[in-house]
Motif scaffolding. Structure first.
Motif, mmCIF file in Angstrom:
data_model
loop_
_atom_site.group_PDB
_atom_site.id
_atom_site.type_symbol
_atom_site.label_atom_id
_atom_site.label_comp_id
_atom_site.label_asym_id
_atom_site.label_seq_id
_atom_site.Cartn_x
_atom_site.Cartn_y
_atom_site.Cartn_z
ATOM 1 N N LYS A 32 0.836 -1.189 0.000
ATOM 2 C CA LYS A 32 0.000 0.000 0.000
ATOM 3 C C LYS A 32 0.873 1.241 0.000
ATOM 4 N N ARG A 33 0.274 2.313 -0.445
ATOM 5 C CA ARG A 33 1.018 3.567 -0.576
ATOM 6 C C ARG A 33 1.539 4.015 0.778
ATOM 7 N N TYR A 34 2.768 4.480 0.798
ATOM 8 C CA TYR A 34 3.482 5.013 1.965
ATOM 9 C C TYR A 34 3.903 3.939 2.965
ATOM 10 N N VAL A 35 3.733 2.644 2.616
ATOM 11 C CA VAL A 35 4.347 1.617 3.467
ATOM 12 C C VAL A 35 5.867 1.695 3.345
ATOM 13 N N PHE A 36 6.369 1.866 2.124
ATOM 14 C CA PHE A 36 7.788 2.144 1.894
ATOM 15 C C PHE A 36 7.964 3.663 1.865
ATOM 16 N N LYS A 37 8.985 4.129 2.525
ATOM 17 C CA LYS A 37 9.206 5.570 2.653
ATOM 18 C C LYS A 37 10.697 5.857 2.485
ATOM 19 N N ALA A 50 11.706 -0.836 -4.630
ATOM 20 C CA ALA A 50 11.968 -1.274 -3.255
ATOM 21 C C ALA A 50 11.160 -2.531 -2.993
ATOM 22 N N GLN A 51 11.783 -3.527 -2.400
ATOM 23 C CA GLN A 51 11.099 -4.775 -2.090
ATOM 24 C C GLN A 51 11.588 -5.282 -0.749
ATOM 25 N N ALA A 52 10.635 -5.839 -0.011
ATOM 26 C CA ALA A 52 10.934 -6.381 1.319
ATOM 27 C C ALA A 52 10.097 -7.634 1.508
ATOM 28 N N PRO A 53 10.598 -8.618 2.238
ATOM 29 C CA PRO A 53 9.841 -9.874 2.414
ATOM 30 C C PRO A 53 8.673 -9.692 3.378
ATOM 31 N N LEU A 54 7.675 -10.542 3.218
ATOM 32 C CA LEU A 54 6.573 -10.599 4.176
ATOM 33 C C LEU A 54 7.021 -11.309 5.444
ATOM 34 N N ASP A 55 6.291 -11.082 6.532
ATOM 35 C CA ASP A 55 6.637 -11.734 7.789
ATOM 36 C C ASP A 55 6.307 -13.229 7.707
ATOM 37 N N SER A 106 15.515 -4.495 0.006
ATOM 38 C CA SER A 106 16.369 -4.517 -1.184
ATOM 39 C C SER A 106 15.898 -3.410 -2.124
ATOM 40 N N VAL A 107 16.838 -2.519 -2.502
ATOM 41 C CA VAL A 107 16.533 -1.391 -3.371
ATOM 42 C C VAL A 107 17.376 -1.533 -4.629
ATOM 43 N N SER A 108 16.729 -1.579 -5.769
ATOM 44 C CA SER A 108 17.418 -1.623 -7.062
ATOM 45 C C SER A 108 16.869 -0.505 -7.933
ATOM 46 N N GLN A 109 17.700 -0.023 -8.851
ATOM 47 C CA GLN A 109 17.256 1.094 -9.679
ATOM 48 C C GLN A 109 17.730 0.910 -11.120
ATOM 49 N N GLU A 163 7.852 -13.763 -15.582
ATOM 50 C CA GLU A 163 7.390 -14.895 -14.800
ATOM 51 C C GLU A 163 8.422 -15.256 -13.733
ATOM 52 N N GLY A 164 7.923 -15.917 -12.684
ATOM 53 C CA GLY A 164 8.823 -16.377 -11.642
ATOM 54 C C GLY A 164 9.203 -15.318 -10.629
ATOM 55 N N VAL A 165 8.352 -14.288 -10.417
ATOM 56 C CA VAL A 165 8.651 -13.260 -9.444
ATOM 57 C C VAL A 165 8.404 -13.796 -8.034
ATOM 58 N N ASP A 166 9.098 -13.254 -7.062
ATOM 59 C CA ASP A 166 8.966 -13.692 -5.680
ATOM 60 C C ASP A 166 7.635 -13.184 -5.134
ATOM 61 N N ASP A 167 6.680 -14.094 -4.905
ATOM 62 C CA ASP A 167 5.358 -13.695 -4.425
ATOM 63 C C ASP A 167 5.310 -13.513 -2.921
ATOM 64 N N ASP A 168 6.400 -13.794 -2.196
ATOM 65 C CA ASP A 168 6.444 -13.600 -0.753
ATOM 66 C C ASP A 168 7.071 -12.263 -0.381
ATOM 67 N N SER A 169 7.157 -11.360 -1.329
ATOM 68 C CA SER A 169 7.695 -10.030 -1.079
ATOM 69 C C SER A 169 6.691 -8.990 -1.531
ATOM 70 N N SER A 170 6.814 -7.816 -0.938
ATOM 71 C CA SER A 170 6.014 -6.668 -1.340
ATOM 72 C C SER A 170 6.902 -5.675 -2.059
ATOM 73 N N TYR A 171 6.305 -5.006 -3.056
ATOM 74 C CA TYR A 171 7.084 -4.136 -3.922
ATOM 75 C C TYR A 171 6.463 -2.747 -3.924
ATOM 76 N N SER A 172 7.318 -1.786 -4.215
ATOM 77 C CA SER A 172 6.866 -0.420 -4.404
ATOM 78 C C SER A 172 7.832 0.280 -5.345
ATOM 79 N N VAL A 173 7.282 1.128 -6.241
ATOM 80 C CA VAL A 173 8.068 1.775 -7.288
ATOM 81 C C VAL A 173 8.101 3.266 -7.012
#
Length: 818
Positions: A148-153, A310-315, A329-332, A208-218
């Motif tokens: 959700k918006r503003y979860v990553f800051k 920005a991507q981070a794993p779920l609990d 993990s931040v990639s650009q 295909e094959g993206v990590d579904d146990d992580s959350s992403y934000s652009v």
């Protein structure tokens, strides 16, 4: 740049990538179509990787053959018929894959003005370029897994933080309340008509094959580098028609990981490709463009569009994002549209445009310099400093060339003949760039949680808890929505109580099982204690055995040490013995050589002594004989005179008295005296002419003072000669002939005498010169013969020789062997 007084504290060196594998910079070439069909073309696509440059007609005559047709190779060449989709598949899609996998990437377009760089990067409606297609692929892949918006800051230091959903909700409400115009979903997703339909639906792609146990934000940011200053194109400025405020330039800084970033740059969180491209288009309208003779909308700055993922794993429950900053993990991906290099003479620039063109060319020149230094360091093993800081564009992306991500370049060329010179420089730079190696980025670490957490949590919720009905109130007199919602919540509460009771029963069952296990554990503990007592006794025995073993090992080590010492001593003694034996043998050999040399020397000296003794005996004998002969001659002459005197006296007294016979001991040796008549007058020795050389010629007899007197019987006698030990001009001016007596040792060890003769010639300058004409040689050999042995003397005359003064001799005195 910021300059401060004093010394700047030393920073730790930047971290190097752990991977030792490298990849070359991927360089692609795209050829744009000609503007007119009848226009001359100077570029021909030979194959999918090679193009050939043709020399325009004007350059052959004007440049006197300076240019020549050359072929250039690239990773791939895209001709005029290649679509934007095919270009994206080969160039940008691998970089988007790496971005989602947590790796960085850099893609920039390079070429002269009007070569199609902006079209390649941005595109047009229906023909989207690399940038909109990259955004579309990113959101097609991560849309189901976006946070959700503003979860990553952002933390304003090129880093990311994770906050809870409650904090994110509060921040969303705060931002919406601060906005003067309320934003609705319909207004947020409203797309600018200028950028609508950039990508066709059938051309959409997904990873295909993206990590579904992580959350992403652009997050996206957009800056431009104009006159070597950095400006934020997304920064909101207050419009003032009276006194507009100029934009403030940004500075480059280095984060804690030694990565360069633009400080104070606005990073906008976007949730769809349309929203991201709308943000890009808002900044694109602020970009510096100008109308030149070569391009109606020529870019006057370098634009940099940064896509940060920005991507981070779920609990562990797979419900919320793990709030651990170290797990983020931040990639650009940086998409750079470089301004085109140009010549001011062709563009017709004046004033501000000339300064802009100079800054553009200077920054591109610095980029070429950095690539050249990198290539030289890698190919020749040098360690020259790469001048990244000379330009903002190279300073911003220095980390990519140091191994922080992949680097790709699209070289755009215009095949028309007017751009031939600029295109030739672009080709040479592209060819050199392909030889630069960039370290391959390392893979991100895999988290230790079990996979599939998101789907398990969702399935658990769907199975146990009934879905909530719609709670939207559309009518104030609606009496069905709230009772329906209350009933659903009561059902959930009842299910929760049932689950709690089941959980309590399970806990009680587990407690009873644990008590039974405790009883079994007590008995097992008693048995274990007995076994432990036995083990302690065994341990004591083992310890005593270990102590004995250690004592024996120490003793064995001591004996081994002694053995080593004795072996070393023995080796030293053997080496000394061997060296002494060698020295003794060497001395014996030297002594034997000295003894043999001494014997040879004794034999030689004995021979020399015997030869010298014989020589001196012979010389003494010769001198005694000569002296005896001389004395006998004198006595004979004296007797002759006495006889004559006596005859005169007796004749005057008594002529009839006979003369007494001479005494036999007064006669000269080897002569017989025959009776002769009594002389009446005093005998006179007749004079005899010696040779024909005793004419009117006058000689210079040059005898060096170093010559030895050998006592030779045959000696040259030159009458009226001037004898000198060193020739002089005065002596030569008085004579016609010249003779030099020279002595040297022959090959058999005997002394050899040479008479070198010549003619004295007057020179034009009034001096004298000697021209040598003949050589007479006298060689004497001494051979041991018995004493008082008669010898024969042979004189051998050289045939055809010119008789010199007195005589010329070339003789060898020999003695017969006994």
């Amino acid at each position: 740049y910021l300059y401060r007084k004093g010394k700047t504290p030393r920073r730790p060196p930047p971290k190097k990538p752990s991977s030792t594998q490298t990849d070359p910079v991927g360089v692609y070439c795209r050829v744009r179509p000609l503007g007119a069909e009848d226009e001359e073309c100077c570029i021909e696509v030979i194959s999918s990787t090679t193009i050939q440059m043709h020399i325009p007609e004007g350059f052959k005559t004007n440049r006197n053959g300076e240019y020549k047709e050359t072929q250039y190779s690239f990773k791939k060449v895209f001709g005029v018929s290649v679509s934007q989709m095919e270009l994206f598949e080969h160039v940008a899609k691998p970089l988007v894959d790496d971005l989602i996998q947590g790796k960085n990437g850099l893609l920039f377009t390079y070429g002269v003005t009007g070569s199609g760089k902006t079209f390649t990067m941005t595109g047009s409606p229906g023909q989207g370029g690399l940038l909109p297609r990259s955004l579309d692929m990113i959101f097609n892949t991560i849309s189901p897994y976006q946070a959700k918006r503003y979860v990553f800051k952002t933390d304003d230091k090129n880093g990311m933080e994770v906050q809870s959903e409650v904090d994110a909700l509060l921040e969303r409400q705060r931002r919406e309340n601060n906005s003067s115009v309320p934003k609705t979903p319909s207004t947020r997703l409203k797309v600018d008509p200028e950028i609508a339909d950039m990508i066709k639906p059938e051309e959409a792609c997904k990873l295909e094959g993206v990590d579904d146990d992580s959350s992403y934000s652009v997050f996206v940011s957009y800056v431009e580098i104009y006159n070597n200053y950095i400006y934020d194109l997304l920064e909101e400025t207050q419009e003032d028609a009276i006194k507009p405020k100029p934009p403030q330039s940004k500075i480059l800084r280095e984060d804690q990981n030694h990565i360069m970033y633009v400080a104070g740059c606005l990073e906008v969180e976007v949730k769809s490709a349309e929203e991201a491209f709308q943000v890009f288009w808002r900044g694109q309208k602020k970009r510096k463009v100008a109308n030149t003779r070569l391009n109606r909308e020529s870019s006057r700055s370098h634009s940099v569009f940064i896509i940060k993922l920005a991507q981070a794993p779920l609990d562990a429950d797979g419900d919320t994002v793990l709030q651990d900053k170290n797990q983020i993990s931040v990639s650009q991906l940086c998409l750079v549209d470089l301004a085109g290099s140009e010549r001011t003479g062709r563009t017709g620039a004046e004033g501000t445009r000339i300064r802009e063109a100079g800054n553009i060319n200077q920054s591109l020149l610095n980029l070429r310099t950095c690539i050249e230094v990198l290539r030289e360091n890698q190919m020749f093993g040098t360690n020259k400093m790469v001048p990244y800081r000379d330009s903002k564009i190279t300073h911003l992306f220095k980390n990519y060339f140091d191994g922080e991500g992949k680097v790709r370049m699209v070289v755009c060329v215009n095949p028309k003949a007017d751009d031939y010179e600029e295109t030739l420089l672009v080709m040479r730079f592209a060819e050199m760039t392909q030889e630069v190696e960039v370290a391959r980025p390392v893979d991100r670490p895999i988290y230790g949680f079990t996979p599939g957490r998101r789907y398990r949590n969702q399935a658990f919720k769907d199975e146990l808890l009934p879905p909530l009905p719609s709670c939207e109130l559309t009518d104030p007199h609606d009496d069905l929505t709230l009772p329906r919602l209350i009933e659903a919540l009561q059902n959930r509460q009842r299910i929760k109580q049932m689950m709690t009771e089941e959980c309590n029963e399970t806990v009680n069952m587990m407690k009873s099982m644990l008590q039974e296990l405790d009883g079994n554990l007590i008995s097992k503990e008693n048995f274990i204690q007995e076994q432990n007592g036995k083990l302690l006794e065994k341990d004591k025995i083992i310890q005593s055995n270990k102590a004995e073993i250690e004592r024996l090992e120490k003793k064995a080590k001591m004996q081994e040490h002694k053995i080593d010492i004795l072996q070393k001593t023995t080796k030293i003694f053997e080496d000394d013995k061997r060296s002494l034996q060698q020295e003794l043998e060497t001395r014996e050999q030297r002594l034997q050589r000295e003894l043999s040399e001494k014997r040879r020397m004794e034999q030689r000296m004995n021979g020399v002594i015997s030869d010298t003794q014989f020589k001196w005996e012979k010389e003494c004998e010769r001198r005694v004989n000569a002296l005896q002969l001389e004395m006998q001659n004198k006595l004979w002459v004296k007797d002759e005179k006495l006889k004559q005197l006596k005859a005169i006296v007796t004749e005057s007294k008594s002529p009839l008295r006979p003369e007494p016979p001479p005494r036999q001991d007064r006669l000269p040796p080897q002569r017989s005296i025959s009776p002769s008549p009594v002389p009446t007058t005093t005998p006179v020795r007749p004079l005899h002419r010696r040779s024909r050389s005793a004419g009117g010629e006058k000689w210079v007899d040059h005898k060096p003072s170093s010559n030895l007197d050998l006592g030779t019987v045959l000696q040259p006698v030159i009458p009226n000669a001037i004898q000198v030990s060193a020739p002089s001009e005065k002596a030569l001016s008085k004579c016609d002939r010249y003779v030099l007596t020279h002595q040297e040792v022959a090959s058999d060890g005997e002394i050899q005498t040479q008479l070198i003769k010549g003619d004295v010639i007057k020179t034009r300058g009034g001096g004298q010169a000697v021209q040598f004409t003949d050589i007479e040689t006298l060689k004497q050999e001494l051979t041991a013969v018995p004493r008082y042995q008669t010898c024969s003397v042979a004189v051998e005359m050289r045939a055809g020789s010119n008789m010199g003064p007195g005589y010329e001799h070339h003789g060898v005195t020999k003695r017969r062997k006994p």
